[in-house]
Design a protein around this motif. Structure first.
Motif, short mmCIF file in Angstrom:
data_model
loop_
_atom_site.label_atom_id
_atom_site.label_comp_id
_atom_site.label_asym_id
_atom_site.label_seq_id
_atom_site.Cartn_x
_atom_site.Cartn_y
_atom_site.Cartn_z
N ALA A 261 -1.42 11.04 2.69
CA ALA A 261 0.29 10.19 2.86
C ALA A 261 0.25 10.79 3.98
O ALA A 261 0.89 9.56 5.08
CB ALA A 261 1.57 11.04 1.76
N SER B 223 0.48 7.86 7.37
CA SER B 223 2.02 7.37 7.80
C SER B 223 1.64 7.02 9.40
O SER B 223 2.61 7.53 10.76
CB SER B 223 2.85 9.13 7.90
OG SER B 223 2.09 10.29 8.35
N LYS B 224 0.69 7.73 10.02
CA LYS B 224 -0.58 7.17 10.97
C LYS B 224 0.77 7.82 12.28
O LYS B 224 0.41 8.10 13.56
CB LYS B 224 0.50 6.04 12.05
CG LYS B 224 -0.53 5.38 10.70
CD LYS B 224 -0.41 3.34 11.45
CE LYS B 224 -1.11 3.27 10.90
NZ LYS B 224 -1.83 1.75 11.29
N GLN B 225 0.50 9.37 11.68
CA GLN B 225 1.68 10.51 12.58
C GLN B 225 0.30 11.57 12.86
O GLN B 225 -1.06 11.92 12.91
CB GLN B 225 2.81 11.76 11.70
CG GLN B 225 3.46 11.22 11.89
CD GLN B 225 4.38 12.38 10.47
OE1 GLN B 225 3.79 13.47 10.75
NE2 GLN B 225 4.30 12.36 9.21
#
Length: 284
Positions: free
Chosen positions: A211, A215-217
């Protein structure tokens, strides 16, 4: 202690049974039993340590047979925290378990007093410094470091880890006593916060990682220690190790943190777990 009583009772049953084949089965004994409403274990008082003494006014009738007859002793009780230390007269202690510690304390003080005129001023100053350090330790032992657990009920009790003492010396305390102790309110609030976080729904580690990646954080390399890592300062190479562990976790790669003993592998791993919890939402 309970385990000692269990062992002693098991030995006696073995002896009466006439051999190992007839030894009675031992039942587990809880570590904490017979607790009263005030959170203090209901057992016979036992003297664990004498912290000091104070000389009281002499007996006007001249009935005192020694200097200790009118003195009061500062007593640490076995199984109770340093916040429950009390001042007691010699007559109130002589029939209690552990009274030998009182007599040994008296002998030691008498020997020190007798040797005062034989030792140098530097040695006297050293004794004063040691006494002051012991007094500071006793003050430290009365400060709450962490609340470990709670026993709910009408008279709520908290299991307290005391500053400077190991976890094996944790004691159950009434919540009111904890709140009155130094550091107690903060430790209680931190415990409630941890308990609340345990109630929050959480994902598994793999699901949480996926996850987070989805979220590409972006977690950039840490140039300085984050605020949530409190209690000390990481060295430069430890911060590098933390960044390397984080990078390997994001890439789903196994890794081994290996170096010589004493360079802080444990603190790097704990810091990494803190980063996962605070930044990535992985609670474990």
């Amino acid at each position: 202690m309970s385990c000692l009583a269990c062992a002693e009772s098991g030995q006696s049953e073995s002896d009466e049974g006439g051999g190992r084949g007839n030894q009675a089965r031992r039942e587990p004994v809880p570590a904490f039993e017979d607790w009263g409403a005030d959170g203090v274990e209901q057992q016979q008082l036992e003297i664990e340590r004498v912290l000091g003494h104070r000389d009281m006014p002499g007996d006007p009738a001249g009935l005192a047979t020694s200097r200790w007859s009118t003195a009061e002793f500062h007593v640490k009780w076995k199984g109770r925290s340093y916040t429950h230390c009390t001042w007691e007269r010699l007559d109130a202690l002589k029939y209690l378990p552990g009274f030998k510690r009182v007599t040994n304390y008296c002998k030691r003080i008498e020997q020190l007093d007798a040797a005062k005129h034989l030792i140098s001023r530097e040695e006297l100053e050293l004794q004063d410094v040691q006494r002051q350090m012991e007094e500071q330790l006793v003050e430290q032992y009365q400060q709450v470091e962490r609340v470990v657990a709670e026993r709910p009920g009408h008279d709520r009790c908290l299991l307290v880890k005391w500053e400077g003492l190991p976890y094996c010396e944790c004691t159950w305390e009434a919540e009111g006593d904890v709140m009155a102790a130094r550091g107690g309110p903060q430790a209680r609030d931190e415990f409630l916060t941890r308990q609340q976080r345990l109630q929050e729904p959480s994902k598994g580690v793999d699901a949480a990682r996926n996850a987070f990646i989805a979220s590409k954080q972006v977690i950039g390399a840490l140039a300085e220690q984050p605020e949530y890592l409190a209690g000390g300062n990481l060295r430069d190479y430890q911060l590098d190790g933390l960044n390397w562990l984080t990078y390997a976790w994001i890439k789903d790669r196994n890794c081994i943190l290996a170096d010589e003993m004493g360079l802080g592998k444990t603190v790097q791993c704990v810091s990494f777990l803190g980063l996962l919890a605070e930044t990535c939402g992985v609670r474990g």
